[in-house]
Design an enzyme around this catalytic site. Structure first.
Site, PDB file in Angstrom:
ATOM      1  N   PRO A  67       0.822  -1.209   0.000  1.00 58.53           N
ATOM      2  CA  PRO A  67       0.000   0.000   0.000  1.00 58.53           C
ATOM      3  C   PRO A  67       0.857   1.261   0.000  1.00 58.53           C
ATOM      4  O   PRO A  67       1.996   1.255   0.478  1.00 58.53           O
ATOM      5  CB  PRO A  67      -0.796  -0.118   1.312  1.00 58.53           C
ATOM      6  CG  PRO A  67       0.076  -0.947   2.205  1.00 58.53           C
ATOM      7  CD  PRO A  67       0.763  -1.925   1.292  1.00 58.53           C
ATOM      8  N   ASP A  68       0.308   2.338  -0.568  1.00 54.09           N
ATOM      9  CA  ASP A  68       0.987   3.611  -0.396  1.00 54.09           C
ATOM     10  C   ASP A  68       0.744   4.087   1.035  1.00 54.09           C
ATOM     11  O   ASP A  68       0.152   3.378   1.841  1.00 54.09           O
ATOM     12  CB  ASP A  68       0.524   4.632  -1.432  1.00 54.09           C
ATOM     13  CG  ASP A  68      -0.958   4.983  -1.310  1.00 54.09           C
ATOM     14  OD1 ASP A  68      -1.566   4.715  -0.256  1.00 54.09           O
ATOM     15  OD2 ASP A  68      -1.517   5.528  -2.274  1.00 54.09           O
ATOM     16  N   PHE A  69       1.201   5.271   1.363  1.00 56.65           N
ATOM     17  CA  PHE A  69       1.130   5.693   2.757  1.00 56.65           C
ATOM     18  C   PHE A  69      -0.152   6.430   3.107  1.00 56.65           C
ATOM     19  O   PHE A  69      -0.708   6.223   4.184  1.00 56.65           O
ATOM     20  CB  PHE A  69       2.342   6.579   3.090  1.00 56.65           C
ATOM     21  CG  PHE A  69       3.622   5.805   3.241  1.00 56.65           C
ATOM     22  CD1 PHE A  69       4.014   5.321   4.470  1.00 56.65           C
ATOM     23  CD2 PHE A  69       4.418   5.543   2.141  1.00 56.65           C
ATOM     24  CE1 PHE A  69       5.188   4.591   4.622  1.00 56.65           C
ATOM     25  CE2 PHE A  69       5.593   4.820   2.272  1.00 56.65           C
ATOM     26  CZ  PHE A  69       5.981   4.341   3.512  1.00 56.65           C
ATOM     27  N   ARG A  70      -0.650   7.271   2.219  1.00 57.67           N
ATOM     28  CA  ARG A  70      -1.645   8.241   2.653  1.00 57.67           C
ATOM     29  C   ARG A  70      -3.025   8.135   1.996  1.00 57.67           C
ATOM     30  O   ARG A  70      -3.900   8.926   2.324  1.00 57.67           O
ATOM     31  CB  ARG A  70      -1.101   9.660   2.438  1.00 57.67           C
ATOM     32  CG  ARG A  70       0.201   9.905   3.203  1.00 57.67           C
ATOM     33  CD  ARG A  70       0.732  11.315   3.010  1.00 57.67           C
ATOM     34  NE  ARG A  70       2.046  11.482   3.615  1.00 57.67           N
ATOM     35  CZ  ARG A  70       2.266  11.713   4.904  1.00 57.67           C
ATOM     36  NH1 ARG A  70       1.237  11.809   5.728  1.00 57.67           N
ATOM     37  NH2 ARG A  70       3.488  11.854   5.366  1.00 57.67           N
ATOM     38  N   ASN A 141      10.720   4.972  -2.605  1.00 54.82           N
ATOM     39  CA  ASN A 141      10.262   3.707  -2.040  1.00 54.82           C
ATOM     40  C   ASN A 141      11.359   3.003  -1.245  1.00 54.82           C
ATOM     41  O   ASN A 141      12.532   3.060  -1.598  1.00 54.82           O
ATOM     42  CB  ASN A 141       9.763   2.793  -3.156  1.00 54.82           C
ATOM     43  CG  ASN A 141       8.602   3.406  -3.914  1.00 54.82           C
ATOM     44  OD1 ASN A 141       7.904   4.279  -3.394  1.00 54.82           O
ATOM     45  ND2 ASN A 141       8.384   2.972  -5.133  1.00 54.82           N
ATOM     46  N   HIS A 160      14.819   7.676   0.559  1.00 53.38           N
ATOM     47  CA  HIS A 160      14.406   7.387   1.933  1.00 53.38           C
ATOM     48  C   HIS A 160      15.072   6.129   2.476  1.00 53.38           C
ATOM     49  O   HIS A 160      14.619   5.576   3.472  1.00 53.38           O
ATOM     50  CB  HIS A 160      12.883   7.244   2.014  1.00 53.38           C
ATOM     51  CG  HIS A 160      12.151   8.503   1.678  1.00 53.38           C
ATOM     52  ND1 HIS A 160      10.803   8.528   1.340  1.00 53.38           N
ATOM     53  CD2 HIS A 160      12.573   9.799   1.625  1.00 53.38           C
ATOM     54  CE1 HIS A 160      10.437   9.763   1.090  1.00 53.38           C
ATOM     55  NE2 HIS A 160      11.484  10.556   1.254  1.00 53.38           N
TER      56      HIS A 160
END
Length: 214
Positions: A67-70, A141, A160
């Site tokens: 899943p993405d984060f937001r 990612n 990141h």
């Protein structure tokens, strides 16, 4: 320069310093035959694009099951209730991790590279490299799927960080990543033994809130 003006320049083949009515120079040939996927493919296929830079985000891994984060409802931050966090971002907060590393270690066990497979987009990045087009891939990612797809690590800038390496927070010494993986897979007993062995908590080199980027 706004987007419309930039697209017009690309279409007309003008240099950045050229405006209509400036001199009698002949415009260059258009860089793109059309502003769509077919136009970009045509540019690549023509062999003139040799320094392509890719900026990648969470969207390229969603179809792999990550899943993405937001995104409301499906994003990672909306589905962390089982970890009983003070707020969703705490799972990637360095101060919270020092006090309570268990939630992150549980999440890392689920997210570890090898649990998910690269998507067609990741393999497209490798294809860009193999055909001599790719200069660099900058990715937000942490899943390392670019490398798993076969993209050389020297072509990847992980903004990141990722799961490729790990460090002891106390000693600042590197710890073999496979040792970290085995410890996290063993649950609380495993990461506590890892901490005791190396003199402090060990964390994959993912950039947390409160840390400086790579």
């Amino acid at each position: 320069m706004d987007l419309h003006a930039l697209l017009e320049r690309l279409s007309l083949g003008r240099d950045d310093g050229e405006d209509e009515g400036e001199g009698d120079s002949v415009p260059r040939a258009p860089l793109l035959p059309s502003f769509d996927l077919r136009g970009v493919a045509s540019l690549l296929d023509g062999g003139s694009a040799r320094n392509v830079i890719v900026l990648a985000g969470a969207g390229i891994s969603v179809s792999a099951g990550i899943p993405d984060f937001r995104t409301p409802g499906t994003g990672l931050y909306d589905n962390l209730q089982k970890y009983d966090l003070p707020h969703p971002e705490a799972i990637f907060d360095i101060d919270f991790f020092r006090e309570n590393p268990e939630p992150f270690y549980q999440l890392a066990k689920d997210m570890w590279p090898g649990n998910y497979h690269p998507t067609p987009t990741h393999f497209f990045l490798r294809l860009l490299h193999e055909r001599g087009h790719l200069l660099r891939c900058f990715t937000q990612n942490i899943d390392s799927l670019e490398a798993l797809a076969g993209l050389p690590k020297e072509k990847i800038v992980a903004a990141h960080g990722n799961f490729d390496s790990a460090t002891c927070l106390t000693t600042k010494r590197k710890v073999p990543i496979e040792e970290v993986r085995a410890a996290i897979a063993d649950g609380k007993r495993g990461w506590q033994a890892l901490k005791e062995k190396h003199g402090g908590l060990v964390k994959p080199d993912i950039v947390f809130f409160g840390e400086v980027g790579p």
